[in-house]
Scaffold this active site. Structure first.
Site, PDB file in Angstrom:
ATOM      1  N   LYS A 134      22.690  53.784  10.898  1.00 38.80           N
ATOM      2  CA  LYS A 134      24.269  53.730  11.349  1.00 38.80           C
ATOM      3  C   LYS A 134      24.391  53.907  12.708  1.00 38.80           C
ATOM      4  O   LYS A 134      23.210  54.803  13.288  1.00 38.80           O
ATOM      5  CB  LYS A 134      25.509  54.733  10.466  1.00 38.80           C
ATOM      6  CG  LYS A 134      24.770  55.998  10.313  1.00 38.80           C
ATOM      7  CD  LYS A 134      24.230  57.029  11.600  1.00 38.80           C
ATOM      8  CE  LYS A 134      25.311  57.281  12.633  1.00 38.80           C
ATOM      9  NZ  LYS A 134      24.623  58.172  13.399  1.00 38.80           N
ATOM     10  N   TYR A 218      31.149  59.244  10.790  1.00 39.30           N
ATOM     11  CA  TYR A 218      31.139  60.118   9.633  1.00 39.30           C
ATOM     12  C   TYR A 218      32.404  60.362   9.224  1.00 39.30           C
ATOM     13  O   TYR A 218      32.728  60.323   7.819  1.00 39.30           O
ATOM     14  CB  TYR A 218      30.314  61.250   9.713  1.00 39.30           C
ATOM     15  CG  TYR A 218      28.717  60.807   9.860  1.00 39.30           C
ATOM     16  CD1 TYR A 218      27.970  61.040   8.810  1.00 39.30           C
ATOM     17  CD2 TYR A 218      28.246  60.860  11.017  1.00 39.30           C
ATOM     18  CE1 TYR A 218      26.472  60.756   8.688  1.00 39.30           C
ATOM     19  CE2 TYR A 218      26.758  60.599  11.327  1.00 39.30           C
ATOM     20  CZ  TYR A 218      25.898  60.521  10.106  1.00 39.30           C
ATOM     21  OH  TYR A 218      24.561  60.212  10.071  1.00 39.30           O
TER      22      TYR A 218
END
Ligand code: NAD
Length: 371
Positions: A134, A218
Site C-alpha cells: 500500500k 490506514y
C-alpha cells in the site's frame, strides 16, 4: 459468526461485487497442493527486510525463493542470510528474466509508491502473481493499469493490507458490522507519526503524496472496512507548514470526513507531525475502541456497551497478520479464489484519496460516483 465466517463472507461479498475468481492457480501449484509457493521480494528496504522476510519461516503455504534489488551488497547479504542461491538474485535490469524461473510463483513489490505500477505490470507480464504494498499506486489511472495487466495475464493481484489479517481488526469488523454496540453511527480514525526528514516519503515524485498516501490510508481503509460500504461524499482540510523543509512537496496533515450511504460518518486524521494510531466505531449503545489499532503488533481493544467499559482480549489469535497475508495469497493461487484484498480494494482507496485531495484543494464537498 466467527472470524473465519467473516473472512468467508467477505470473500463472497467480493465475488458478488463482480470479482469473478479467475482460474489462475499455476499448473505446479495445482499439481501439488502441499507445495509452498515461492515468493520473490522486490525492494530490500526496511519493511521488506525487517517485517516481511523473517515471517516466511512461520508460513505454511509460502516460502522466500528470490530477491530483487539494485544493490549487489544487499543481494549478497540477504541472499546468504536466507539461503537464496545466486541464480535467484536479480537486479532491476534482469528482473524480467524471472519469467524463466518456475520456482517463483508470486512477486511481492515493496518499493517506493511511484514504482509499484511499473513492477506490478512487469511481474504480471512475466507470468507471476503479484502482492503489492500500500498505497497500491499514486493515482486511480495507475491502479486501473495494474489491475488490467494482471487480468490480461490471468494472474492474481493482492494489496498488502495486512490489518485485514490481524485478529483484532477482524474481530472489530465482525463486531461493527453485526451491530454489537448498536448500528454504527460514527467512525473516528487517526493515524500519524512525526516524519523524519530526508526520506523518499517526503519526495512527491517517489511517494505520490504526503501523509495520506503513507499513513492516513490506514484511517481511510479502516473507515471503509469497518463501515462495510463505500463513501459517497468526501470533505477535507489540509494543514501544512510549507516553511518546514520536510513539507516542500507533500502535505503534512489532512483531516477528512466521509459520508457513507447508510448515513455513517467517518472523521479521519492523517498526519506527518503528530503521533496517533487508533480508531473507534460508535454505535447507538456504545463503542468499539482500538488503540493502537494497526501497528505491527500489540493491538488493544476496549468495548463500551450499556455503560460498561471492558477490555476485549482474544484467547488465541492464530497466525500473525504478516503470515496470514502471505499465506492467503498462496492459498488463493492454489485454489483460484479471489483474495479478500484484491487490486480492486487498492483502487477503491485510490479513488477516495483522489477525492480527498480534490476536496481539500477546492474547499468543497466532493461527491463520489458509484464505483
Ligand atoms: P524503504 O525506503 O525502507 O525501502 C524502499 C526500498 O526501495 C529500498 O531498498 C530502496 O533501495 C529501494 N528503491 C528502489 N528504487 C528506488 C528509488 N528510485 N528510490 C528510492 N528507493 C528505491 O521503504 P519502506 O518503508 O520499506 O517502504 C516500501 C513500501 O512498503 C512503500 O510502498 C510503503 O508504503 C510500504 N510499507 C508498508 C508497510 C505496511 O505496514 N504495510 C510498512 C512500511 C512500508
Amino acid at each position: 459468526m466467527g472470524i473465519e465466517d467473516t473472512n468467508r463472507r467477505e470473500m463472497l461479498i467480493g465475488m458478488g461485487a463482480g470479482l469473478v475468481a479467475l482460474k489462475t492457480g499455476t499448473a505446479s501449484a495445482q499439481a501439488d497442493p502441499a507445495r509452498k509457493l515461492g515468493y520473490a521480494i522486490v525492494g530490500l528496504g526496511s519493511y521488506a527486510t525487517r517485517q516481511i522476510m523473517p515471517q516466511f519461516a512461520n508460513c505454511k503455504h509460502s516460502r522466500l525463493v528470490a530477491l530483487v534489488s539494485g544493490t549487489p551488497e544487499k543481494l549478497a547479504r540477504y541472499g546468504a542470510e536466507y539461503g537464496i542461491p545466486a541464480r535467484n538474485r536479480y537486479s532491476y535490469a534482469s528482473f524480467d528474466t524471472i519469467r524463466d524461473n518456475p520456482e517463483i510463483d508470486i512477486v511481492y513489490v515493496v518499493l517506493p509508491n511511484s514504482l509499484h505500477a511499473e513492477y506490478v505490470v512487469r511481474a504480471a507480464q512475466a507470468g507471476k502473481h503479484v502482492m503489492c504494498e500500500k498505497p497500491m499506486a499514486t493515482s486511480v489511472a495507475e491502479a486501473r493499469t495494474m489491475i488490467g495487466a494482471c487480468r490480461k495475464a490471468k494472474r492474481l493481484l493482492m494489496i498488502g493490507y495486512r490489518s485485514r489479517f490481524e485478529p483484532y481488526n477482524r474481530l472489530a469488523i465482525e463486531l461493527a458490522r453485526s451491530g454489537h454496540v448498536g448500528p454504527t453511527r460514527i467512525i473516528t480514525a487517526e493515524h500519524g507519526f512525526d516524519a523524519k526528514p530526508g526520506q523518499w516519503r517526503l519526495d512527491r515524485p517517489l511517494s505520490g503524496g504526503g501523509s495520506l498516501m503513507d499513513i492516513g490510508i490506514y484511517s481511510l481503509n479502516a473507515a471503509r472496512y469497518l463501515a462495510g460500504e463505500e463513501p459517497v461524499q468526501v470533505s477535507a482540510i489540509e494543514s501544512t507548514d510549507r516553511t518546514d523543509p520536510r513539507f516542500r512537496t507533500v502535505e503534512d496533515r489532512i483531516d477528512f470526513m466521509l459520508r457513507f450511504p447508510s448515513g455513517v460518518i467517518a472523521n479521519c486524521v492523517s498526519s506527518y507531525s503528530s503521533n496517533h494510531n487508533g480508531y473507534r466505531v460508535i454505535g447507538t449503545k456504545g463503542y468499539i475502541d482500538m488503540e493502537p489499532a494497526t501497528p505491527y503488533e500489540g493491538q488493544r481493544m476496549m468495548i463500551r456497551k450499556d455503560g460498561q467499559t471492558t477490555p476485549r482480549v482474544l484467547a488465541s489469535t492464530g497466525p500473525n497478520q504478516f503470515v496470514g497475508q502471505l499465506d492467503h495469497l498462496s492459498e488463493c493461487v492454489k485454489t483460484g479464489r479471489t483474495p479478500i484484498v484484491p487490486g480492486e480494494e487498492g483502487l477503491a482507496d485510490m479513488r477516495v484519496i483522489e477525492a480527498i485531495y480534490r476536496a481539500a484543494r477546492e474547499g468543497r464537498t466532493v461527491t463520489l460516483d458509484a464505483a
